[in-house]
Scaffold this active site. Structure first.
Site, mmCIF file in Angstrom:
data_model
loop_
_atom_site.group_PDB
_atom_site.id
_atom_site.type_symbol
_atom_site.label_atom_id
_atom_site.label_comp_id
_atom_site.label_asym_id
_atom_site.label_seq_id
_atom_site.Cartn_x
_atom_site.Cartn_y
_atom_site.Cartn_z
ATOM 1 N N CYS A 2 4.128 5.036 20.415
ATOM 2 C CA CYS A 2 5.224 5.290 21.119
ATOM 3 C C CYS A 2 6.442 6.379 20.433
ATOM 4 O O CYS A 2 7.129 5.345 19.626
ATOM 5 C CB CYS A 2 5.943 3.767 21.452
ATOM 6 S SG CYS A 2 7.335 4.197 22.687
ATOM 7 N N GLY A 16 0.608 -1.154 -0.068
ATOM 8 C CA GLY A 16 -0.185 0.212 -0.053
ATOM 9 C C GLY A 16 0.885 1.284 0.035
ATOM 10 O O GLY A 16 0.852 2.319 -0.778
#
Ligand SMILES: *Cc1c(COP(=O)(O)O)cnc(C)c1O
Length: 394
Positions: free
Chosen positions: A324, A71
């Site tokens: 994170c 993608g």
């Protein structure tokens, strides 16, 4: 032990039928589809079949499909193609909630001589259409908007936007990675110029994707090399993966109904049961325009990561609304763009189902999660604070 896998927007199980279809192309049929001999030519024939099946899934013509590696490659190819086809135009328009595959490229372009407009969304994740239309200009080379959001499942009205954009002679690209295979789409009925999709989000393997390029769209290849893919993407074809994507497309056509009835009902059951069992919980995103398999739920005053760790003990897989970054937990750019309050964004969990989920799996989550949230809240200073202020107010 088989996991309870509710993280299908991250990746999906490769369908067993897909694996079976692929295997001979790693063993018996290893010919190069470009070769002159029949042995290679037969492989080329199989690729043509796969292309036709994928075209059918999205209502395209087979010649409009280019196989890529993922993608991300499709997104990059589309955006660079539009910029190269319109070298004097220096404006790019996208949204604040795109996948990193588009977001990071757009930010790069913004640092390297292009003007980039990021269209905002409201607190339900809906696109600000007025903002979008008012920023289109004669300098705009491409508008790139995701069709469905990977974190919330919110579906953008891209066909409506494409119509307006196309009329002004601007290229319209959509990252449709999350919608393909989940909701019916028909490229014969819209004016979208380019569309990206990815195999591993629809039960094909990782490392295969496709870019739809409408006939007549100006295009420049990203990978220059051999004449493969009609000169639009060099490199010897990833034959087995292409065969797998074709099979996955065929299965998706057959299973579309199941996705939009049974899977949707399971998602709804999971969502309503959790909302009613757990106080201070709410859905992130517009429930009126959403993928059938996705729910993003905020459990206020707890850490999403702690929830995931405790679910993991029961082998339940989901994902959180945080990323994170540089050692600290930041709510995702999507939830931040929606202005989800800090205490809710931090406790957001995304459940994304697939046709392989069964009701007993959903029931287990409904049973396990409420006591987990309860336990975590008892340890949460934010929750204690909130309880105190409620009692004072009462
Ligand atoms: C997963 C995903 C991508 C990236 O696809 P890859 O094949 O992993 O490169 C792009 N856009 C969206 C919306 C996605 O969910």
């Amino acid at each position: 032990m088989k996991p309870i896998y509710l993280d299908n927007n991250a990746t999906t199980q490769v369908a067993p039928e897909v694996v079976e279809e692929m295997l001979p192309y790693y063993s018996t049929f290893y010919g190069n589809p470009s070769s002159m001999h029949t042995f290679g030519g037969n492989v080329g024939k199989k690729i043509r079949e796969a292309r036709a099946k994928l075209a059918e899934l999205i209502g395209a013509q087979p010649e409009e499909i280019v196989f890529t590696s993922c993608g991300t490659e499709s997104d990059s190819t589309a955006i660079w193609a539009a910029l190269r086809a319109n070298p004097d135009k220096r404006h790019v328009l996208t949204s604040h909630v795109e996948h990193p595959a588009v977001k990071n490229l757009a930010e790069y372009l913004g640092r390297n001589g292009y003007r980039v407009t990021f269209v905002p969304v409201d607190n339900q994740g809906r696109l600000d259409l007025d903002h979008l239309y008012s920023h289109l200009s004669d300098d705009t080379a491409i508008v790139s908007l995701m069709w469905a959001n990977n974190e919330t499942g919110v579906v953008f009205p891209v066909e409506e936007v494409a119509k307006r954009v196309h009329k002004r002679g601007i290229v319209f690209h959509t990252d449709a990675v999350q919608i393909v295979g989940k909701l019916p789409i028909n490229m014969a009925d819209n004016t979208i110029d380019m569309l990206s999709l990815s195999g591993h989000k629809l039960h094909a393997p990782k490392g295969i994707g496709a870019l739809y390029i409408r006939k007549g769209t100006k295009f420049a290849p990203f990978l220059m090399g051999g004449h493969q893919e009609n000169g639009r993407r060099g490199g010897t074809e990833n034959v087995a993966a292409i065969v797998g994507l074709g099979k996955a497309a065929e299965l998706a056509v057959a299973r579309m109904d199941d996705e939009n009835t049974r899977v949707k009902a399971l998602r709804d059951k999971l969502e309503t049961s959790l909302l009613s069992a757990i106080p201070n919980s709410m859905v992130n995103g517009d429930v009126a325009s959403r993928l059938p398999n996705t729910t993003s739920i905020a459990f206020e005053f707890v850490e999403g990561e702690s929830i995931l760790l405790m679910l993991d003990e029961y082998n339940i897989c989901a994902s959180s609304g945080s990323a994170c970054t540089s050692g600290s937990l930041e709510p995702s750019h999507v939830l931040r763009a929606m202005q989800v309050p800090f205490t809710a964004a931090h406790g957001s969990i995304r459940f994304s189902l697939s046709v392989y989920n069964a009701e007993d799996e959903v029931n287990q989550v409904i049973e396990r999660l409420p006591p987990i949230i309860d336990r975590l809240r008892k340890m949460s200073p934010f929750w204690a604070e909130k309880e105190r202020s409620c009692q004072t107010n009462a």
